[in-house]
Scaffold this motif. Sequence first.
Motif, PDB file in Angstrom:
ATOM      1  N   GLY A 146      -9.838   6.992   0.495  1.00 12.55           N
ATOM      2  CA  GLY A 146     -11.158   6.412   0.746  1.00 12.55           C
ATOM      3  C   GLY A 146     -11.643   5.544  -0.392  1.00 12.55           C
ATOM      4  O   GLY A 146     -12.689   4.914  -0.292  1.00 12.55           O
ATOM      5  N   GLU A 147     -10.887   5.495  -1.473  1.00 15.70           N
ATOM      6  CA  GLU A 147     -11.295   4.711  -2.641  1.00 15.70           C
ATOM      7  C   GLU A 147     -10.107   3.982  -3.274  1.00 15.70           C
ATOM      8  O   GLU A 147     -10.030   3.861  -4.494  1.00 15.70           O
ATOM      9  N   GLU A 148      -9.196   3.512  -2.446  1.00 11.16           N
ATOM     10  CA  GLU A 148      -8.104   2.700  -2.982  1.00 11.16           C
ATOM     11  C   GLU A 148      -8.680   1.327  -3.338  1.00 11.16           C
ATOM     12  O   GLU A 148      -9.756   0.939  -2.876  1.00 11.16           O
ATOM     13  N   TRP A 149      -7.951   0.585  -4.137  1.00 12.08           N
ATOM     14  CA  TRP A 149      -8.380  -0.759  -4.479  1.00 12.08           C
ATOM     15  C   TRP A 149      -8.418  -1.620  -3.215  1.00 12.08           C
ATOM     16  O   TRP A 149      -7.556  -1.467  -2.342  1.00 12.08           O
ATOM     17  N   PRO A 150      -9.374  -2.530  -3.086  1.00 14.33           N
ATOM     18  CA  PRO A 150      -9.391  -3.427  -1.921  1.00 14.33           C
ATOM     19  C   PRO A 150      -8.057  -4.184  -1.767  1.00 14.33           C
ATOM     20  O   PRO A 150      -7.597  -4.429  -0.651  1.00 14.33           O
ATOM     21  N   GLU A 151      -7.448  -4.498  -2.908  1.00 17.33           N
ATOM     22  CA  GLU A 151      -6.160  -5.202  -2.875  1.00 17.33           C
ATOM     23  C   GLU A 151      -5.065  -4.343  -2.234  1.00 17.33           C
ATOM     24  O   GLU A 151      -4.136  -4.873  -1.632  1.00 17.33           O
ATOM     25  N   THR A 152      -5.168  -3.024  -2.376  1.00 20.48           N
ATOM     26  CA  THR A 152      -4.180  -2.129  -1.757  1.00 20.48           C
ATOM     27  C   THR A 152      -4.286  -2.203  -0.245  1.00 20.48           C
ATOM     28  O   THR A 152      -3.280  -2.355   0.450  1.00 20.48           O
ATOM     29  N   TYR A 153      -5.499  -2.113   0.286  1.00 20.81           N
ATOM     30  CA  TYR A 153      -5.697  -2.203   1.731  1.00 20.81           C
ATOM     31  C   TYR A 153      -5.223  -3.570   2.250  1.00 20.81           C
ATOM     32  O   TYR A 153      -4.573  -3.650   3.289  1.00 20.81           O
ATOM     33  N   ALA A 154      -5.554  -4.620   1.516  1.00 21.48           N
ATOM     34  CA  ALA A 154      -5.136  -5.965   1.923  1.00 21.48           C
ATOM     35  C   ALA A 154      -3.617  -6.085   1.899  1.00 21.48           C
ATOM     36  O   ALA A 154      -3.025  -6.706   2.795  1.00 21.48           O
ATOM     37  N   PHE A 155      -2.980  -5.493   0.897  1.00 20.99           N
ATOM     38  CA  PHE A 155      -1.524  -5.583   0.822  1.00 20.99           C
ATOM     39  C   PHE A 155      -0.861  -4.840   1.980  1.00 20.99           C
ATOM     40  O   PHE A 155       0.135  -5.314   2.534  1.00 20.99           O
ATOM     41  N   PHE A 161       4.188   6.236   1.774  1.00 19.03           N
ATOM     42  CA  PHE A 161       3.909   4.860   1.373  1.00 19.03           C
ATOM     43  C   PHE A 161       2.587   4.806   0.628  1.00 19.03           C
ATOM     44  O   PHE A 161       1.563   5.266   1.143  1.00 19.03           O
ATOM     45  N   GLY A 162       2.610   4.252  -0.580  1.00 17.15           N
ATOM     46  CA  GLY A 162       1.390   4.154  -1.373  1.00 17.15           C
ATOM     47  C   GLY A 162       0.812   2.754  -1.441  1.00 17.15           C
ATOM     48  O   GLY A 162      -0.269   2.550  -1.967  1.00 17.15           O
ATOM     49  N   GLY A 163       1.546   1.772  -0.932  1.00 21.89           N
ATOM     50  CA  GLY A 163       1.058   0.397  -0.975  1.00 21.89           C
ATOM     51  C   GLY A 163       1.329  -0.292  -2.287  1.00 21.89           C
ATOM     52  O   GLY A 163       0.809  -1.379  -2.537  1.00 21.89           O
ATOM     53  N   GLY A 164       2.152   0.307  -3.130  1.00 17.09           N
ATOM     54  CA  GLY A 164       2.474  -0.289  -4.418  1.00 17.09           C
ATOM     55  C   GLY A 164       3.890  -0.854  -4.466  1.00 17.09           C
ATOM     56  O   GLY A 164       4.594  -0.919  -3.451  1.00 17.09           O
ATOM     57  N   VAL A 165       4.288  -1.236  -5.649  1.00 16.46           N
ATOM     58  CA  VAL A 165       5.587  -1.870  -5.871  1.00 16.46           C
ATOM     59  C   VAL A 165       6.737  -0.957  -5.436  1.00 16.46           C
ATOM     60  O   VAL A 165       7.642  -1.383  -4.718  1.00 16.46           O
ATOM     61  N   ASN A 166       6.709   0.305  -5.853  1.00 15.02           N
ATOM     62  CA  ASN A 166       7.829   1.205  -5.562  1.00 15.02           C
ATOM     63  C   ASN A 166       8.011   1.442  -4.070  1.00 15.02           C
ATOM     64  O   ASN A 166       9.112   1.307  -3.539  1.00 15.02           O
ATOM     65  N   SER A 167       6.950   1.833  -3.389  1.00 12.70           N
ATOM     66  CA  SER A 167       7.106   2.154  -1.967  1.00 12.70           C
ATOM     67  C   SER A 167       7.402   0.905  -1.141  1.00 12.70           C
ATOM     68  O   SER A 167       8.135   0.976  -0.155  1.00 12.70           O
ATOM     69  N   THR A 168       6.883  -0.232  -1.562  1.00 19.29           N
ATOM     70  CA  THR A 168       7.192  -1.479  -0.859  1.00 19.29           C
ATOM     71  C   THR A 168       8.677  -1.795  -0.971  1.00 19.29           C
ATOM     72  O   THR A 168       9.345  -2.079   0.029  1.00 19.29           O
ATOM     73  N   ALA A 169       9.205  -1.733  -2.177  1.00 18.22           N
ATOM     74  CA  ALA A 169      10.637  -2.008  -2.379  1.00 18.22           C
ATOM     75  C   ALA A 169      11.502  -1.027  -1.594  1.00 18.22           C
ATOM     76  O   ALA A 169      12.478  -1.415  -0.951  1.00 18.22           O
ATOM     77  N   ALA A 170      11.126   0.239  -1.631  1.00 19.85           N
ATOM     78  CA  ALA A 170      11.927   1.253  -0.941  1.00 19.85           C
ATOM     79  C   ALA A 170      11.959   1.006   0.561  1.00 19.85           C
ATOM     80  O   ALA A 170      13.013   1.150   1.190  1.00 19.85           O
ATOM     81  N   LEU A 171      10.838   0.620   1.149  1.00 22.14           N
ATOM     82  CA  LEU A 171      10.831   0.339   2.583  1.00 22.14           C
ATOM     83  C   LEU A 171      11.632  -0.914   2.909  1.00 22.14           C
ATOM     84  O   LEU A 171      12.201  -1.019   3.994  1.00 22.14           O
ATOM     85  N   LEU A 172      11.685  -1.854   1.977  1.00 24.22           N
ATOM     86  CA  LEU A 172      12.490  -3.053   2.211  1.00 24.22           C
ATOM     87  C   LEU A 172      13.988  -2.749   2.100  1.00 24.22           C
ATOM     88  O   LEU A 172      14.807  -3.457   2.674  1.00 24.22           O
TER      89      LEU A 172
END
Length: 154
Positions: A32-41, A7-18
């Motif tokens: 350790g340096e993902e976008w803050p929005e990635t952690y929030a998502f 899981f990468g926290g992006g569109v592809n992995s989110t859709a696949a898990l759904l």
Amino acid sequence: MIKVANFGGGVNSTAALLMTAEYDEILFADTGEEWPETYAFIDYFEEKTGIKITRLKGPKGNIYDYYWKQKAYPTPTMRDCTNKFKISVMRKYLRTKYGKKEKFERNIFIDYGEAHRMRDSDRKYEINRYPLVEAKIDRQGCIDLITSKGLKPP
């Protein structure tokens, strides 16, 4: 065989898990340096779906600090960061948790438009699968799937 989702926290992995969350492990390797929005998502996704994501951090620390100390940086031709900060971290976690005799099905969520990136695993104990490619779902299809489930896309 243990079924693992990368899981990468992006569109592809989110859709696949759904599509299906029927995995024994869902892993997010944190550089350790993902976008803050990635952690929030990821927090949002876990809260909305009830799907648990195991967050892993490798021994090399923060990706930027690591490359700064090495006086190097990844380029399109030298992309060892994916292996050092994601793949090897996940493999070590799985081998430690399940032992050296276990085999793994690693699900990688590149979309149909990225099928040229598919690769076989370089490990005998691991098989790579590409569910979005197999289902012929492209990036827009991923976005449509996410919104159809009532979630905001990352």
